[in-house]
Design a protein around this motif. Sequence first.
Motif, mmCIF file in Angstrom:
data_model
loop_
_atom_site.group_PDB
_atom_site.id
_atom_site.type_symbol
_atom_site.label_atom_id
_atom_site.label_comp_id
_atom_site.label_asym_id
_atom_site.label_seq_id
_atom_site.Cartn_x
_atom_site.Cartn_y
_atom_site.Cartn_z
ATOM 1 N N GLU A 40 0.817 -1.215 0.000
ATOM 2 C CA GLU A 40 0.000 0.000 0.000
ATOM 3 C C GLU A 40 0.847 1.261 0.000
ATOM 4 N N LYS A 41 0.229 2.331 -0.507
ATOM 5 C CA LYS A 41 0.828 3.659 -0.359
ATOM 6 C C LYS A 41 0.852 3.965 1.135
ATOM 7 N N PRO A 42 1.820 4.793 1.538
ATOM 8 C CA PRO A 42 2.011 4.929 2.992
ATOM 9 C C PRO A 42 0.959 5.731 3.752
ATOM 10 N N GLU A 43 -0.078 6.259 3.098
ATOM 11 C CA GLU A 43 -1.080 7.008 3.846
ATOM 12 C C GLU A 43 -2.460 6.768 3.265
ATOM 13 N N GLY A 44 -3.463 7.147 4.026
ATOM 14 C CA GLY A 44 -4.810 7.191 3.469
ATOM 15 C C GLY A 44 -5.712 6.059 3.907
ATOM 16 N N VAL A 45 -6.922 6.097 3.324
ATOM 17 C CA VAL A 45 -7.928 5.072 3.631
ATOM 18 C C VAL A 45 -7.800 3.969 2.578
ATOM 19 N N HIS A 46 -7.692 2.745 3.024
ATOM 20 C CA HIS A 46 -7.529 1.621 2.098
ATOM 21 C C HIS A 46 -8.721 0.676 2.225
ATOM 22 N N ARG A 47 -9.083 0.100 1.106
ATOM 23 C CA ARG A 47 -10.207 -0.850 1.101
ATOM 24 C C ARG A 47 -9.751 -2.169 0.503
ATOM 25 N N LEU A 48 -10.211 -3.223 1.127
ATOM 26 C CA LEU A 48 -9.793 -4.549 0.692
ATOM 27 C C LEU A 48 -11.026 -5.451 0.705
ATOM 28 N N ASP A 49 -11.449 -5.918 -0.468
ATOM 29 C CA ASP A 49 -12.563 -6.866 -0.498
ATOM 30 C C ASP A 49 -12.026 -8.240 -0.108
ATOM 31 N N ILE A 50 -12.643 -8.811 0.906
ATOM 32 C CA ILE A 50 -12.139 -10.111 1.387
ATOM 33 C C ILE A 50 -12.805 -11.219 0.576
ATOM 34 N N PRO A 51 -12.033 -11.965 -0.188
ATOM 35 C CA PRO A 51 -12.642 -13.021 -0.995
ATOM 36 C C PRO A 51 -13.193 -14.152 -0.114
ATOM 37 N N ALA A 52 -14.175 -14.851 -0.664
ATOM 38 C CA ALA A 52 -14.825 -15.921 0.099
ATOM 39 C C ALA A 52 -13.820 -16.962 0.594
ATOM 40 N N SER A 53 -12.817 -17.217 -0.238
ATOM 41 C CA SER A 53 -11.836 -18.252 0.124
ATOM 42 C C SER A 53 -11.012 -17.877 1.348
ATOM 43 N N ALA A 54 -10.940 -16.580 1.650
ATOM 44 C CA ALA A 54 -10.079 -16.148 2.763
ATOM 45 C C ALA A 54 -10.858 -15.949 4.058
ATOM 46 N N ARG A 55 -12.175 -16.250 4.034
ATOM 47 C CA ARG A 55 -12.990 -15.943 5.211
ATOM 48 C C ARG A 55 -13.061 -17.089 6.212
ATOM 49 N N SER A 56 -13.294 -16.711 7.452
ATOM 50 C CA SER A 56 -13.490 -17.723 8.484
ATOM 51 C C SER A 56 -14.979 -18.040 8.566
ATOM 52 N N SER A 57 -15.283 -19.317 8.802
ATOM 53 C CA SER A 57 -16.704 -19.694 8.858
ATOM 54 C C SER A 57 -17.263 -19.601 10.268
ATOM 55 N N SER A 58 -16.429 -19.270 11.236
ATOM 56 C CA SER A 58 -16.960 -19.133 12.597
ATOM 57 C C SER A 58 -16.597 -17.769 13.153
ATOM 58 N N THR A 59 -17.365 -17.335 14.108
ATOM 59 C CA THR A 59 -17.138 -16.023 14.706
ATOM 60 C C THR A 59 -16.646 -16.216 16.145
ATOM 61 N N PRO A 60 -15.877 -15.351 16.749
ATOM 62 C CA PRO A 60 -15.397 -14.102 16.190
ATOM 63 C C PRO A 60 -14.279 -14.296 15.163
ATOM 64 N N TRP A 61 -14.116 -13.270 14.348
ATOM 65 C CA TRP A 61 -13.007 -13.298 13.408
ATOM 66 C C TRP A 61 -11.774 -12.699 14.079
ATOM 67 N N VAL A 62 -10.628 -13.236 13.722
ATOM 68 C CA VAL A 62 -9.366 -12.653 14.187
ATOM 69 C C VAL A 62 -8.655 -12.108 12.957
ATOM 70 N N LEU A 63 -8.406 -10.826 12.955
ATOM 71 C CA LEU A 63 -7.684 -10.202 11.843
ATOM 72 C C LEU A 63 -6.276 -9.859 12.315
ATOM 73 N N THR A 64 -5.303 -10.282 11.548
ATOM 74 C CA THR A 64 -3.911 -10.026 11.926
ATOM 75 C C THR A 64 -3.215 -9.286 10.797
ATOM 76 N N PHE A 65 -2.467 -8.260 11.159
ATOM 77 C CA PHE A 65 -1.659 -7.585 10.143
ATOM 78 C C PHE A 65 -0.191 -7.852 10.443
ATOM 79 N N ASP A 66 0.474 -8.513 9.501
ATOM 80 C CA ASP A 66 1.919 -8.765 9.609
ATOM 81 C C ASP A 66 2.635 -7.712 8.774
ATOM 82 N N ASN A 67 3.404 -6.869 9.421
ATOM 83 C CA ASN A 67 4.177 -5.881 8.673
ATOM 84 C C ASN A 67 5.495 -6.535 8.229
ATOM 85 N N GLU A 68 5.903 -6.258 7.009
ATOM 86 C CA GLU A 68 7.145 -6.846 6.500
ATOM 87 C C GLU A 68 8.360 -6.265 7.219
ATOM 88 N N THR A 69 9.505 -6.810 6.941
ATOM 89 C CA THR A 69 10.735 -6.347 7.594
ATOM 90 C C THR A 69 11.132 -4.954 7.089
#
Lengths: 461, 380
Positions: free
Chosen positions: A261-290
């Motif tokens: 991503e560009k380093p600033e601003g509002v970002h939108r990401l459509d989550i594809p069906a294949s990447a979704r969890s089928s149970s709740t709650p969802w846990v979202l994790t952001f791994d920042n690169e080195t």
Amino acid sequence: MRKIAAITILTLRTAIRSRLVAALIVILLIAAVILPGAVRGDGTLPGQVRMAIAYTLGVTRILLSMAALWAAAGAIALEVEDRQIHMVMTKPITAFQVWTGKWLGLLFIHAGMLTIVGILLYAGLMWTLHRSASPAEQDLLREHLYTSRLRIVPEEPDLTTEIQARFNALRQATDGDTSLPDDTLLANLANSIRAERLVVAPGQSRQWILHVPGCQSTVDSRVITLRYRFVSSFRDRLPVTGTWWIGNPDEPRLGSIPVDEKPEGVHRLDIPASARSSSTPWVLTFDNETRDKSNTVVFDFNRGIELLIEDGTMGANLFRGLWIILAQLALLTAVGITVSTGFSMPVTSFTTTALLCICLLSRWAADDSLTVSGDHHGTSSPPPEIVPILTETGEWIINRVAHATNPLFAVSPSNRLADGIRITWAETGHSTLWMLLIYPAILAAIGHIILRRRELALPTT
Amino acid sequence: MNLQPTRKTVAHIVILLGILAAWYTGGTMNRKLAADRAARHPHLQSLETAPPAVLFTTLVLGGFRGLLVDMLWLRVSVLQDQGDYVEVVQLSDWITRLDPNSTEVWQFHAWNMAYNISVMMPDPVDRWRWIQNGIHLLRDEGIVLNPSEPQLYHALGWLYQHKIGGTTDDAHGYYKRQLAGTMQTILEHGFPDYESLRNDTTRTERLRREFKLDTTVMEAVDRDLGPLDWRAPETHAIYWAWQGLPLATGNAALPCERMIIQSLSELVRHGRLHFDRETDTYRQSPDTNLLSRVLTRFETTIQTFDLEGFHAGRRTLVTDAARIFHNQGDPATARRLFERFNAELPPPMRFPDFETFIKSPSDTYYLEPRHNHDVHPNTP
């Protein structure tokens, strides 16, 4: 009931004959038909549509609120002044029935006007979708604006232990002399810890828990968008590279979406069906690169991340939004009629306007009242005793008024609808309960008492 | 108040006379005030010729305009903080219309959209749209309402020179392609043939409508400084600075003059475009044909503004040109330029010979030692 209906019909007849109502309808028609084309968005069709919804509903709300206060202020006061009320009060009818009849009459007028605006707005939006938009724009509008999306924010983590530990450490380090009251200090520490948790350095991860409601079997058919906002430590150097992981508490890394991503601003990401969890709650994790591939990112304090889930149609959402506006108008009308039972014109109008201004200013001031309190305690030379007493009394009043008027401002239908965000039935019910039932009932009782005691047949000069 | 019919008539007549007296006094005073205003602030536009929206807000809101501007400005700030930019264009439009003669307000809002908001957009397409929003605000509204304000022409030129022509924004390549692409649909190779353009109303109209470019002014610019490639952002910066220049007096002309010189110098360094929309090729190479025009411009400018910045700019351009000619395989011209430039340098900064100069770093800005704390000796 028939007596109330009679008063309601009389009020409606008077309103229909009134030039004010005719003028108001013309202005509202202009607002609903001309305004959407006259306002300027950011240069895109979705931007133009957002502006059209927000401004049409915003202008409608302001105009009808003013009209509601003005019409309600004159509802009884003018009848007393013109001695028309004598014809009513001499009949076997209670003050409560007069109040309720007037209120219902005005409410029907507002409902009628809102219906006209709602139909015109909806028709205009549909016309835009089918006539002005390209196929790509149509898809974009359907997915993000012509819909009703549930907004889910992360669960607030339990920070009590951490806050208390820091608080104790601070008290120990300063030998108990922190110059701030404990509650202010605890609030500051809580904010500070929350802010620290929004920072994700290169090579680090951050997790959020989101409760995604609804049956999980249908979740995959809906459009789910992750909207997040951050700033980066270096604006013009590297992009922010990382991976979003979606999962549940047992398996937090079920599906992944790499981002660059560009380093600033509002970002939108459509989550594809294949990447979704089928149970709740969802846990979202952001791994920042080195560090060689990414920067430190700081997620926004208030709108860091949110999940938008398609959950209904725009039509139903528009209905709920208009209903909440009607409830707000009902409350304003109730205030106006009640004041009108005690004063004559134009004192009634000034009083109701002043009351509205006090409510608005109290909400604005209530946000800063804590800071004022903290500053006073923080000064090295204590001010004279009278100042804290006045300040604290003022704060108390402001906070109570702000609290009491919460239902009036809890939901902003125009902003929600312009953003395609769902107005829930619970919020609609809450607004109905407070603004259409409880507060009007209290005000009706007050109006009844005042009107019953008021001397209506005073001799005039 | 119950009045007898006669009394009522008298009261009506008195009220009517009062209204007429107030009307007459207001009209008389207004003429005097308008004349006084025109004398003291000749740059301010007369309200009589203002667009309806400005006239309406000025008359209806009176002194409350300032208050409303503050409220709208606060809303812009809040929305920007929240990352919600959709409404900013409309709010900026209202703010500038409520305060139409304040050049700072126009400059701020155009800058805000073109710089602050555009960089918040991840996608270059969105960024370009916000830059255009800033350009539109200045060019299509600010300058139209304040045609005699040189700062606005300079501010508009700056968006072309720095935001589009510069390299600080990492999407600058996209902006350059977009500008060149649109201009190319009107002027096929970027260099207008004014003879045929005069007879082609479609293209002239497009230039006027889409870029607010007047072919007469374009021709004058090209005659004096060109031929310029109108696909290049620097050429547009020159055009707008050129428009602002005659409106400025004394030192107020300096920013526009500087913009013309800097943009021309940049065109010498990389003003020749190799642009192909089909293959998305956008390459820039030096345009040494413009060198003599730029140096002449430097001479005339220095006669008016004898500032070290212009001297240093000229020296830097000549050295760059010498290197360019050297790289292009024209050592004779390169040496001639070097000798001219080296002779102008203060003795401690001079190069011993051409070879030493060519091997030295190419990014030196040749300021006089008294102006430059970081000057390094060029002698080996």
